[in-house]
Write a protein that holds these residues in place. Structure first.
Motif, PDB file in Angstrom:
ATOM      1  N   ALA A   1       1.123  -0.869   0.122  1.00 28.56           N
ATOM      2  CA  ALA A   1      -0.290   0.434  -0.294  1.00 28.56           C
ATOM      3  C   ALA A   1       0.918   1.112  -0.257  1.00 28.56           C
ATOM      4  O   ALA A   1       1.209   2.208  -0.817  1.00 28.56           O
ATOM      5  CB  ALA A   1      -1.087  -0.370   1.041  1.00 28.56           C
ATOM      6  N   GLN A   2       1.346   1.419   0.375  1.00 25.66           N
ATOM      7  CA  GLN A   2       3.024   2.462   0.930  1.00 25.66           C
ATOM      8  C   GLN A   2       3.528   2.650  -0.634  1.00 25.66           C
ATOM      9  O   GLN A   2       3.680   3.630  -0.625  1.00 25.66           O
ATOM     10  CB  GLN A   2       3.760   2.228   2.064  1.00 25.66           C
ATOM     11  CG  GLN A   2       3.548   2.418   3.559  1.00 25.66           C
ATOM     12  CD  GLN A   2       3.738   2.420   4.309  1.00 25.66           C
ATOM     13  OE1 GLN A   2       3.903   2.752   5.537  1.00 25.66           O
ATOM     14  NE2 GLN A   2       5.058   2.936   4.857  1.00 25.66           N
ATOM     15  N   CYS A   3       4.026   1.425  -1.002  1.00 26.36           N
ATOM     16  CA  CYS A   3       4.322   1.716  -2.679  1.00 26.36           C
ATOM     17  C   CYS A   3       3.520   1.886  -3.525  1.00 26.36           C
ATOM     18  O   CYS A   3       4.374   3.336  -4.523  1.00 26.36           O
ATOM     19  CB  CYS A   3       5.164   0.111  -3.259  1.00 26.36           C
ATOM     20  SG  CYS A   3       6.892  -0.428  -1.647  1.00 26.36           S
ATOM     21  N   THR A   4       2.431   1.261  -3.531  1.00 25.09           N
ATOM     22  CA  THR A   4       1.545   1.762  -4.877  1.00 25.09           C
ATOM     23  C   THR A   4       0.952   2.929  -3.963  1.00 25.09           C
ATOM     24  O   THR A   4       1.157   4.277  -5.333  1.00 25.09           O
ATOM     25  CB  THR A   4       0.054   1.271  -3.999  1.00 25.09           C
ATOM     26  OG1 THR A   4       0.335  -0.115  -4.528  1.00 25.09           O
ATOM     27  CG2 THR A   4      -1.473   1.727  -5.263  1.00 25.09           C
ATOM     28  N   ASN A   5       1.299   3.828  -3.185  1.00 28.11           N
ATOM     29  CA  ASN A   5       1.283   5.618  -2.706  1.00 28.11           C
ATOM     30  C   ASN A   5       1.902   5.864  -2.923  1.00 28.11           C
ATOM     31  O   ASN A   5       2.326   7.240  -4.319  1.00 28.11           O
ATOM     32  CB  ASN A   5       0.631   5.415  -1.401  1.00 28.11           C
ATOM     33  CG  ASN A   5       0.406   7.398  -0.591  1.00 28.11           C
ATOM     34  OD1 ASN A   5      -0.238   7.558  -1.074  1.00 28.11           O
ATOM     35  ND2 ASN A   5       1.964   7.435  -0.085  1.00 28.11           N
ATOM     36  N   LEU A   6       3.581   5.732  -3.029  1.00 26.90           N
ATOM     37  CA  LEU A   6       4.197   6.314  -3.880  1.00 26.90           C
ATOM     38  C   LEU A   6       4.241   6.325  -5.185  1.00 26.90           C
ATOM     39  O   LEU A   6       4.441   7.665  -5.671  1.00 26.90           O
ATOM     40  CB  LEU A   6       6.183   6.034  -3.562  1.00 26.90           C
ATOM     41  CG  LEU A   6       6.196   5.891  -1.836  1.00 26.90           C
ATOM     42  CD1 LEU A   6       7.660   4.703  -1.765  1.00 26.90           C
ATOM     43  CD2 LEU A   6       6.377   6.924  -1.500  1.00 26.90           C
ATOM     44  N   VAL A   7       3.674   5.512  -5.765  1.00 29.49           N
ATOM     45  CA  VAL A   7       4.128   5.332  -7.234  1.00 29.49           C
ATOM     46  C   VAL A   7       2.357   6.297  -7.750  1.00 29.49           C
ATOM     47  O   VAL A   7       2.698   6.775  -9.006  1.00 29.49           O
ATOM     48  CB  VAL A   7       3.311   3.749  -8.263  1.00 29.49           C
ATOM     49  CG1 VAL A   7       2.990   4.274  -9.421  1.00 29.49           C
ATOM     50  CG2 VAL A   7       4.899   3.650  -7.847  1.00 29.49           C
ATOM     51  N   TYR A   8       1.574   6.233  -7.173  1.00 28.85           N
ATOM     52  CA  TYR A   8      -0.017   7.276  -7.103  1.00 28.85           C
ATOM     53  C   TYR A   8       0.520   8.733  -7.049  1.00 28.85           C
ATOM     54  O   TYR A   8       0.193   9.298  -7.642  1.00 28.85           O
ATOM     55  CB  TYR A   8      -0.829   6.695  -6.293  1.00 28.85           C
ATOM     56  CG  TYR A   8      -1.899   8.146  -5.736  1.00 28.85           C
ATOM     57  CD1 TYR A   8      -2.619   8.069  -6.322  1.00 28.85           C
ATOM     58  CD2 TYR A   8      -1.261   8.929  -4.689  1.00 28.85           C
ATOM     59  CE1 TYR A   8      -3.335   9.136  -6.155  1.00 28.85           C
ATOM     60  CE2 TYR A   8      -2.209  10.264  -4.044  1.00 28.85           C
ATOM     61  CZ  TYR A   8      -3.229  10.347  -4.950  1.00 28.85           C
ATOM     62  OH  TYR A   8      -4.047  11.135  -4.649  1.00 28.85           O
ATOM     63  N   PHE A   9       1.795   8.902  -6.140  1.00 30.82           N
ATOM     64  CA  PHE A   9       2.224  10.130  -6.315  1.00 30.82           C
ATOM     65  C   PHE A   9       2.557  10.598  -6.557  1.00 30.82           C
ATOM     66  O   PHE A   9       2.618  11.860  -7.343  1.00 30.82           O
ATOM     67  CB  PHE A   9       3.339  10.183  -4.758  1.00 30.82           C
ATOM     68  CG  PHE A   9       3.636  11.277  -4.455  1.00 30.82           C
ATOM     69  CD1 PHE A   9       2.841  12.630  -3.246  1.00 30.82           C
ATOM     70  CD2 PHE A   9       4.462  11.753  -4.510  1.00 30.82           C
ATOM     71  CE1 PHE A   9       2.876  13.626  -2.905  1.00 30.82           C
ATOM     72  CE2 PHE A   9       5.534  13.294  -4.365  1.00 30.82           C
ATOM     73  CZ  PHE A   9       4.543  14.162  -3.470  1.00 30.82           C
ATOM     74  N   ILE A  10       3.475  10.005  -7.468  1.00 37.41           N
ATOM     75  CA  ILE A  10       4.603  10.915  -8.441  1.00 37.41           C
ATOM     76  C   ILE A  10       3.814  11.348  -9.534  1.00 37.41           C
ATOM     77  O   ILE A  10       4.228  12.950  -9.769  1.00 37.41           O
ATOM     78  CB  ILE A  10       4.981  10.245  -9.635  1.00 37.41           C
ATOM     79  CG1 ILE A  10       6.319   9.473  -8.876  1.00 37.41           C
ATOM     80  CG2 ILE A  10       6.095  10.685 -10.825  1.00 37.41           C
ATOM     81  CD1 ILE A  10       7.235   8.343  -8.892  1.00 37.41           C
ATOM     82  N   PRO A  11       2.436  11.248  -9.921  1.00 38.21           N
ATOM     83  CA  PRO A  11       1.317  12.538 -11.352  1.00 38.21           C
ATOM     84  C   PRO A  11       0.653  12.870 -10.599  1.00 38.21           C
ATOM     85  O   PRO A  11       0.503  13.784 -11.215  1.00 38.21           O
ATOM     86  CB  PRO A  11       0.536  11.029 -11.880  1.00 38.21           C
ATOM     87  CG  PRO A  11       1.057   9.843 -11.596  1.00 38.21           C
ATOM     88  CD  PRO A  11       2.330   9.641 -10.499  1.00 38.21           C
ATOM     89  N   THR A  12       0.025  12.619  -9.525  1.00 42.12           N
ATOM     90  CA  THR A  12      -0.310  13.862  -8.942  1.00 42.12           C
ATOM     91  C   THR A  12       0.415  14.391  -8.454  1.00 42.12           C
ATOM     92  O   THR A  12      -0.190  15.922  -8.709  1.00 42.12           O
ATOM     93  CB  THR A  12      -1.372  13.172  -7.374  1.00 42.12           C
ATOM     94  OG1 THR A  12      -0.818  12.624  -7.005  1.00 42.12           O
ATOM     95  CG2 THR A  12      -2.173  12.063  -7.780  1.00 42.12           C
ATOM     96  N   ALA A  13       1.087  14.539  -7.913  1.00 41.06           N
ATOM     97  CA  ALA A  13       2.446  15.664  -7.421  1.00 41.06           C
ATOM     98  C   ALA A  13       2.571  16.516  -8.713  1.00 41.06           C
ATOM     99  O   ALA A  13       2.531  17.633  -8.394  1.00 41.06           O
ATOM    100  CB  ALA A  13       3.681  15.941  -6.631  1.00 41.06           C
ATOM    101  N   VAL A  14       2.961  15.572  -9.410  1.00 39.48           N
ATOM    102  CA  VAL A  14       3.201  16.534 -10.527  1.00 39.48           C
ATOM    103  C   VAL A  14       1.955  17.079 -11.816  1.00 39.48           C
ATOM    104  O   VAL A  14       2.694  19.107 -11.881  1.00 39.48           O
ATOM    105  CB  VAL A  14       3.929  16.005 -12.415  1.00 39.48           C
ATOM    106  CG1 VAL A  14       3.780  16.404 -12.964  1.00 39.48           C
ATOM    107  CG2 VAL A  14       5.194  15.376 -11.384  1.00 39.48           C
ATOM    108  N   ALA A  15       0.974  17.062 -11.564  1.00 42.04           N
ATOM    109  CA  ALA A  15      -0.284  18.010 -11.807  1.00 42.04           C
ATOM    110  C   ALA A  15      -0.777  19.142 -10.432  1.00 42.04           C
ATOM    111  O   ALA A  15      -0.705  20.222 -11.387  1.00 42.04           O
ATOM    112  CB  ALA A  15      -1.599  17.157 -11.956  1.00 42.04           C
ATOM    113  N   ALA A  16      -0.748  19.342  -9.317  1.00 39.03           N
ATOM    114  CA  ALA A  16      -0.392  20.053  -8.169  1.00 39.03           C
ATOM    115  C   ALA A  16       0.618  21.027  -8.666  1.00 39.03           C
ATOM    116  O   ALA A  16       0.375  22.525  -8.678  1.00 39.03           O
ATOM    117  CB  ALA A  16      -1.016  19.612  -6.735  1.00 39.03           C
ATOM    118  N   LEU A  17       1.320  20.288  -8.814  1.00 38.72           N
ATOM    119  CA  LEU A  17       3.194  20.975  -8.753  1.00 38.72           C
ATOM    120  C   LEU A  17       2.891  22.744  -9.747  1.00 38.72           C
ATOM    121  O   LEU A  17       3.019  23.108  -9.731  1.00 38.72           O
ATOM    122  CB  LEU A  17       4.118  20.543  -8.704  1.00 38.72           C
ATOM    123  CG  LEU A  17       5.813  21.630  -8.695  1.00 38.72           C
ATOM    124  CD1 LEU A  17       5.576  21.793  -7.369  1.00 38.72           C
ATOM    125  CD2 LEU A  17       6.556  20.599  -8.760  1.00 38.72           C
TER     126      LEU A  17
END
Length: 117
Positions: free
Chosen positions: A40-56
């Motif tokens: 779950a934590q690793c899935t969250n890290l993969v999920y984080f990359i595109p969502t962080a880029v979009a928000a950034l």
């Protein structure tokens, strides 16, 4: 499928606000979907990359990013990420789940009773 869609949408909204979607996504993955804590934590890290880029992109466009402050945080954050990922694979799933729960509880208490600025 509906749980996955709602978890992604809600944690995306939270991530876009800069709060951290993992606080939503990881409990959904572990409790509701039965995925192991490390996965779950690793899935969250993969999920984080595109969502962080979009928000950034949006936050940079709105001139909301303080780059002078962000750069040292990024450098030390990378070091911390390497250490944390090593620890995450060395710690049992049960211990990792407890550490995550204590962290979420501490953050919640801080937000509830902490000073408002």
């Amino acid at each position: 499928m509906i749980v996955t869609v709602l978890a992604g949408l809600f944690s995306g909204v939270i991530s876009g606000m800069g709060i951290g979607g993992g606080a939503i996504l990881i409990p959904v993955l572990t409790v509701m979907m039965g995925i192991g804590q490390q996965q779950a934590q690793c899935t969250n890290l993969v999920y984080f990359i595109p969502t962080a880029v979009a928000a950034l992109v949006i936050h940079i466009k709105n001139k909301s990013v303080e780059f002078k402050t962000a750069l040292p945080i990024i450098g030390f954050g990378i070091i911390g990420a390497v250490i944390g990922s090593y620890l995450a694979v060395c710690i049992s799933a049960g211990a990792l789940r407890k550490i995550f729960a204590i962290f979420l509880f501490a953050v919640g208490i801080n937000q509830f009773f902490g000073k408002r600025g």
